[in-house]
Design a protein around this motif. Sequence first.
Motif, mmCIF file in Angstrom:
data_model
loop_
_atom_site.group_PDB
_atom_site.id
_atom_site.type_symbol
_atom_site.label_atom_id
_atom_site.label_comp_id
_atom_site.label_asym_id
_atom_site.label_seq_id
_atom_site.Cartn_x
_atom_site.Cartn_y
_atom_site.Cartn_z
ATOM 1 N N LEU A 180 0.832 -1.202 0.000
ATOM 2 C CA LEU A 180 0.000 0.000 0.000
ATOM 3 C C LEU A 180 0.865 1.250 0.000
ATOM 4 O O LEU A 180 0.560 2.227 -0.705
ATOM 5 N N ALA A 181 1.941 1.231 0.759
ATOM 6 C CA ALA A 181 2.852 2.380 0.791
ATOM 7 C C ALA A 181 3.502 2.592 -0.567
ATOM 8 O O ALA A 181 3.704 3.742 -1.004
ATOM 9 N N GLU A 182 3.843 1.507 -1.268
ATOM 10 C CA GLU A 182 4.425 1.626 -2.605
ATOM 11 C C GLU A 182 3.424 2.245 -3.576
ATOM 12 O O GLU A 182 3.760 3.126 -4.368
ATOM 13 N N ARG A 183 2.185 1.784 -3.526
ATOM 14 C CA ARG A 183 1.150 2.315 -4.421
ATOM 15 C C ARG A 183 0.862 3.784 -4.125
ATOM 16 O O ARG A 183 0.498 4.545 -5.019
ATOM 17 N N ALA A 184 1.036 4.178 -2.871
ATOM 18 C CA ALA A 184 0.721 5.555 -2.480
ATOM 19 C C ALA A 184 1.602 6.567 -3.187
ATOM 20 O O ALA A 184 1.159 7.690 -3.482
ATOM 21 N N THR A 185 2.852 6.194 -3.481
ATOM 22 C CA THR A 185 3.748 7.138 -4.147
ATOM 23 C C THR A 185 3.240 7.531 -5.518
ATOM 24 O O THR A 185 3.511 8.632 -6.003
ATOM 25 N N ARG A 186 2.505 6.645 -6.152
ATOM 26 C CA ARG A 186 1.922 6.941 -7.471
ATOM 27 C C ARG A 186 0.934 8.098 -7.381
ATOM 28 O O ARG A 186 0.729 8.832 -8.359
ATOM 29 N N PHE A 187 0.318 8.266 -6.192
ATOM 30 C CA PHE A 187 -0.678 9.318 -6.011
ATOM 31 C C PHE A 187 -0.148 10.471 -5.161
ATOM 32 O O PHE A 187 -0.913 11.288 -4.662
ATOM 33 N N GLY A 188 1.176 10.528 -5.015
ATOM 34 C CA GLY A 188 1.791 11.658 -4.340
ATOM 35 C C GLY A 188 1.812 11.590 -2.831
ATOM 36 O O GLY A 188 2.079 12.598 -2.179
ATOM 37 N N LEU A 189 1.526 10.425 -2.251
ATOM 38 C CA LEU A 189 1.516 10.301 -0.800
ATOM 39 C C LEU A 189 2.721 9.494 -0.325
ATOM 40 O O LEU A 189 3.066 8.486 -0.919
ATOM 41 N N LYS A 235 0.885 17.739 -1.865
ATOM 42 C CA LYS A 235 0.503 16.336 -2.050
ATOM 43 C C LYS A 235 -0.845 16.104 -1.350
ATOM 44 O O LYS A 235 -0.901 15.807 -0.154
ATOM 45 N N ILE A 236 -1.918 16.259 -2.096
ATOM 46 C CA ILE A 236 -3.264 16.177 -1.547
ATOM 47 C C ILE A 236 -4.048 15.123 -2.326
ATOM 48 O O ILE A 236 -3.933 15.024 -3.542
ATOM 49 N N LEU A 237 -4.848 14.349 -1.612
ATOM 50 C CA LEU A 237 -5.723 13.371 -2.255
ATOM 51 C C LEU A 237 -7.152 13.712 -1.876
ATOM 52 O O LEU A 237 -7.512 13.711 -0.697
ATOM 53 N N LEU A 238 -7.954 14.033 -2.883
ATOM 54 C CA LEU A 238 -9.352 14.407 -2.656
ATOM 55 C C LEU A 238 -10.249 13.418 -3.381
ATOM 56 O O LEU A 238 -10.000 13.077 -4.540
ATOM 57 N N THR A 239 -11.287 12.959 -2.704
ATOM 58 C CA THR A 239 -12.185 11.984 -3.308
ATOM 59 C C THR A 239 -13.541 12.045 -2.618
ATOM 60 O O THR A 239 -13.757 12.866 -1.719
ATOM 61 N N THR A 240 -14.442 11.179 -3.051
ATOM 62 C CA THR A 240 -15.713 11.003 -2.353
ATOM 63 C C THR A 240 -15.770 9.567 -1.838
ATOM 64 O O THR A 240 -15.229 8.650 -2.447
ATOM 65 N N LYS A 241 -16.428 9.408 -0.697
ATOM 66 C CA LYS A 241 -16.551 8.081 -0.103
ATOM 67 C C LYS A 241 -17.856 8.027 0.664
ATOM 68 O O LYS A 241 -18.094 8.840 1.559
ATOM 69 N N ASP A 242 -18.709 7.064 0.286
ATOM 70 C CA ASP A 242 -19.989 6.890 0.961
ATOM 71 C C ASP A 242 -20.798 8.183 0.995
ATOM 72 O O ASP A 242 -21.432 8.508 2.001
ATOM 73 N N GLY A 243 -20.736 8.931 -0.106
ATOM 74 C CA GLY A 243 -21.531 10.146 -0.215
ATOM 75 C C GLY A 243 -20.931 11.372 0.440
ATOM 76 O O GLY A 243 -21.537 12.449 0.430
ATOM 77 N N ARG A 244 -19.736 11.245 1.016
ATOM 78 C CA ARG A 244 -19.072 12.377 1.671
ATOM 79 C C ARG A 244 -17.811 12.762 0.913
ATOM 80 O O ARG A 244 -17.261 11.962 0.155
ATOM 81 N N LEU A 245 -17.336 13.980 1.135
ATOM 82 C CA LEU A 245 -16.061 14.420 0.573
ATOM 83 C C LEU A 245 -14.954 14.050 1.547
ATOM 84 O O LEU A 245 -15.099 14.237 2.763
ATOM 85 N N VAL A 246 -13.845 13.545 1.017
ATOM 86 C CA VAL A 246 -12.724 13.123 1.850
ATOM 87 C C VAL A 246 -11.452 13.778 1.330
ATOM 88 O O VAL A 246 -11.182 13.749 0.126
#
Length: 356
Positions: A126-135, A174-185
Amino acid sequence: MAEPEIPDELLGDYARILTDVAATGRRLTRDELEERRRLGREAAETGFQLRALVVRHLAAARADWPVGTSADGAATDSVLAAVEQAIDAFGEGFERAQRMTVRREEAARREFIDDLLYGRSDLGRLAERATRFGLRLSRAHAVAVAAGPEAYTETDSVPRTVEAALLARFSGRKILLTTKDGRLVCIAPGSQPDVLRYFAKQSHAATDGGRVAVGRPHYGPGGVVHSYDEALDALDLAERMDLDDPVLYAADLLVYPVLTRDRQAMADLVRSQLGPLRKARGGAEPLLKTLSVYFDAGCVAAETARRLSLSVRALTYRLERIHQLTGSDPSDPVHRYTLQTAVIGARLLDWPDKEL
């Protein structure tokens, strides 16, 4: 840095097609158009920019312009029409490939977010995959969750508005913005609290008065899950406690989970201190609300009466009635702490709606 040169292979038999069209006046065949689309998809997957590819086609058309067509208006029109057809089909293939890439990227992003927020997958992977998204999950991250009057998806206007505002102000973060279960995260480095504060401000405005909760920063992939859970718990707590604050910080609400850590002890306190209120006319709820507002108003009778739309005399009667039923005087500092703790426990445990 100069853009890489576009190879001739991406033009295919473009020059031959123009020569043939100049001689016959025909339009491109179905197979030729499909070939142009294929080349467009290949160019997109290779990473070239569409603008540069269009310029390359126009330059090739000028360089390989069929001999003798300049004086022939009909032939010139046919060649120009062929150039238009060829570039249009090439662009169609290019855009189709880009849309497929975006969908694949979005699917991968969604899968990563699900795994991250639910604590699934191997933490190292998971940590390896996170670098792809800037985390960089080895560092501390905090999570903010915004809930509005309705459920949101990433295609709705509210998430797009909030994302545009964040990108405009923090384009290099390095920000990750998404929606989850109808909320903004929003997930951001713990060292950058200004990002989540700005997210909270923009979300509150965009969701027409929605509420935002911010978890504490924690380290590692599991830390993101922890912060996310804290934010969700804060939203749930605000709902049960009727908290008015539009932005809630989990760090400011730690007293509540402490109070409910021993649920049985809290239930016993509520029953023993507030149970007698059930004997009042109208049940326990009106007097419980009176106590809640009284404590929220700092035990100031005039302010409490104003918030309840009562006269001070009517409020005084209610407080006396509470004293008679429970044996505890809300105005007495010795009794006040126990009563206030019991009132908080009643809110947390949904009493008297739920039996304890």
